[in-house]
Scaffold this active site. Sequence first.
Site, PDB file in Angstrom:
ATOM      1  N   SER A 142       0.698  -1.296   0.074  1.00  0.00           N
ATOM      2  CA  SER A 142      -0.165   0.025  -0.101  1.00  0.00           C
ATOM      3  C   SER A 142       0.895   1.258  -0.168  1.00  0.00           C
ATOM      4  CB  SER A 142      -0.927  -0.040   1.122  1.00  0.00           C
ATOM      5  OG  SER A 142      -1.503   1.362   1.344  1.00  0.00           O
ATOM      6  N   TYR A 157      -2.332  -0.480   9.910  1.00  0.00           N
ATOM      7  CA  TYR A 157      -2.447  -0.916   8.630  1.00  0.00           C
ATOM      8  C   TYR A 157      -1.201  -0.913   7.969  1.00  0.00           C
ATOM      9  CZ  TYR A 157      -4.139  -1.657   3.695  1.00  0.00           C
ATOM     10  OH  TYR A 157      -4.292  -1.696   2.620  1.00  0.00           O
TER      11      TYR A 157
END
Length: 252
Positions: A142, A157
């Site tokens: 990501s 995350y």
Amino acid sequence: MNVAVVTGASSGIGRSAAIEIARRGTGVILTYGTNRRGGLETADAIREDGGTAVALPLDVGETGTFPAFRDAVTDALRDTWQRDTFDYLVNNAGFSRASLIEETTEETFDALMRTLLKGPFFLTQKLLPLIADGGAVVNTSSSSAGAASPEPGYAAYASMKGGLDVLTRFMAKEFSTRGIRVNAVSPGPTRTRLGDDAFTRFPEVIPTLAAKTALGRVGEPDDVGAVIATLVSPESRWITAQNIEVSGGYCL
């Protein structure tokens, strides 16, 4: 025929990657978690386009299921492609859950860790003997892990995705003795079901994200799926240990 294993292919980036990989002449073993219908629909879409696909259930956050999954992959390879190895692994399955550091529970932290970092580590370990020499692995990371301007609420995350970035480089080094390339892709804001289908529930955030993106829109799954398909293909034979940001210039 080459064969790829793509995890988390019931929707979004995984679905797009599986379909695009199949369009390039590769058989696909795709996995689904709770969205069985989506996984079967992805497999049907591949078959309708003239490809070959097998859909298998997998919870990437439960490492105890990996031996049985490896057996299922072995059976699928033998029964569908008359092979005992496959060529490409795409570690894509995941989820996101936003919360500020002061509000993040250990339960949330551990769930993210099991699915986003521990899962890819041990699933790759379990499947590595089945990956043919000269194959390829792609990990879906990501852009949040390397963000110059971090978005509050994604500390846990992004930390797991940052760990996956490091793991990608070590995999590339260790697997290079067998000619196996390992890379990562880091999507920016992309219209998927991630975050409990956040884009559908909160469409008002899309214009703000698009305004922060150099190319003027949020990403679509096909934007990322095409890059994953390219990275596993022979076209990328001289690329390894790289993390490709696929964000349209988010926060550029």
